[in-house]
Design an enzyme around this catalytic site. Sequence first.
Site, PDB file in Angstrom:
ATOM      1  N   HIS A  20     -77.114 -35.676  24.022  1.00 64.16           N
ATOM      2  CA  HIS A  20     -77.038 -37.073  24.430  1.00 64.16           C
ATOM      3  C   HIS A  20     -75.817 -37.260  25.328  1.00 64.16           C
ATOM      4  O   HIS A  20     -74.967 -36.372  25.435  1.00 64.16           O
ATOM      5  CB  HIS A  20     -76.937 -37.998  23.201  1.00 64.16           C
ATOM      6  CG  HIS A  20     -75.793 -37.688  22.303  1.00 64.16           C
ATOM      7  ND1 HIS A  20     -75.923 -37.110  21.069  1.00 64.16           N
ATOM      8  CD2 HIS A  20     -74.461 -37.862  22.479  1.00 64.16           C
ATOM      9  CE1 HIS A  20     -74.744 -36.947  20.527  1.00 64.16           C
ATOM     10  NE2 HIS A  20     -73.838 -37.394  21.357  1.00 64.16           N
TER      11      HIS A  20
HETATM   12  C1  T46 Z   1     -71.257 -36.846  19.797  1.00 64.77           C
HETATM   13  C2  T46 Z   1     -71.291 -35.476  19.234  1.00 64.77           C
HETATM   14  C3  T46 Z   1     -70.123 -34.633  19.664  1.00 64.77           C
HETATM   15  C4  T46 Z   1     -72.794 -42.484  12.117  1.00 64.77           C
HETATM   16  O1  T46 Z   1     -73.348 -43.243  11.319  1.00 64.77           O
HETATM   17  N1  T46 Z   1     -71.516 -42.736  12.498  1.00 64.77           N
HETATM   18  C5  T46 Z   1     -70.855 -41.931  13.357  1.00 64.77           C
HETATM   19  O2  T46 Z   1     -69.682 -42.197  13.674  1.00 64.77           O
HETATM   20  C6  T46 Z   1     -71.534 -40.793  13.898  1.00 64.77           C
HETATM   21  C7  T46 Z   1     -70.827 -39.866  14.886  1.00 64.77           C
HETATM   22  C8  T46 Z   1     -72.818 -40.546  13.510  1.00 64.77           C
HETATM   23  N2  T46 Z   1     -73.438 -41.380  12.632  1.00 64.77           N
HETATM   24  C9  T46 Z   1     -74.792 -41.080  12.188  1.00 64.77           C
HETATM   25  C10 T46 Z   1     -75.892 -41.182  13.234  1.00 64.77           C
HETATM   26  C11 T46 Z   1     -76.902 -40.155  12.753  1.00 64.77           C
HETATM   27  O3  T46 Z   1     -77.751 -40.751  11.804  1.00 64.77           O
HETATM   28  O4  T46 Z   1     -74.818 -39.714  11.743  1.00 64.77           O
HETATM   29  C12 T46 Z   1     -76.051 -39.104  12.059  1.00 64.77           C
HETATM   30  C13 T46 Z   1     -75.869 -37.835  12.877  1.00 64.77           C
HETATM   31  O5  T46 Z   1     -75.418 -38.216  14.204  1.00 64.77           O
HETATM   32  P1  T46 Z   1     -75.931 -37.481  15.525  1.00 64.77           P
HETATM   33  O6  T46 Z   1     -77.319 -37.024  15.348  1.00 64.77           O
HETATM   34  O7  T46 Z   1     -75.635 -38.363  16.690  1.00 64.77           O
HETATM   35  O8  T46 Z   1     -74.951 -36.214  15.518  1.00 64.77           O
HETATM   36  P2  T46 Z   1     -74.647 -35.164  16.671  1.00 64.77           P
HETATM   37  O9  T46 Z   1     -73.935 -34.037  16.031  1.00 64.77           O
HETATM   38  O10 T46 Z   1     -75.870 -34.851  17.452  1.00 64.77           O
HETATM   39  O11 T46 Z   1     -73.637 -35.939  17.650  1.00 64.77           O
HETATM   40  C14 T46 Z   1     -72.352 -36.288  17.204  1.00 64.77           C
HETATM   41  C15 T46 Z   1     -72.019 -37.733  17.583  1.00 64.77           C
HETATM   42  O12 T46 Z   1     -73.016 -38.625  17.067  1.00 64.77           O
HETATM   43  C16 T46 Z   1     -71.955 -37.934  19.062  1.00 64.77           C
HETATM   44  O13 T46 Z   1     -71.385 -39.187  19.379  1.00 64.77           O
HETATM   45  O14 T46 Z   1     -70.801 -37.048  20.901  1.00 64.77           O
HETATM   46  O15 T46 Z   1     -71.387 -35.428  17.805  1.00 64.77           O
END
Ligand code: T46
Length: 133
Positions: free
Chosen positions: A50
Amino acid sequence: MSLIKLINLPSLGDERGALVALEGNKLVPFDIKRVYYIFGTEKGVSRGFHAHKQLKQVAVCITGKCRMTLDNGTEKAEVWLDSATKAVLIEDMVWHEMHDFSDDCVLLVLASELYDEADYIRHYQEFIVQANK
Ligand code: T46
């Protein structure tokens, strides 16, 4: 300017071990509003995929390593985050992915804003259109 913006985190270690301090608007070039960390990533799993519309982030593997790819819509580059003293700045509107997590990887991320799902662009084609506007 290079797409990979590394930030060297000076180790304030002494004979007892190492210590790294991260302060907003100093080494980290924004007010830090949120901190999160990613760990226990299963073998072969990649994350990210993303870009953020506004959010800026600094990421560092405080243990272990992973490979981060960055893409600003015209240029792509990658960096191994493999040291607790090597951070990367992820600017807004940069598509990023994390791959090849080691078993012991703990990826610490400092963010300029609170969590907001509306700030994510999670479809690559949409990102390319926005990035080239
Ligand atoms: C990024 C990369 C480096 C939350 O509720 N609060 C938060 O602060 C974050 C970061 C995530 N979430 C929730 C949203 C999803 O349900 O945690 C779950 C996993 O998040 P996501 O699928 O977006 O995770 P990554 O590892 O793909 O991405 C993360 C960060 O979300 C993103 O901002 O830049 O790490």
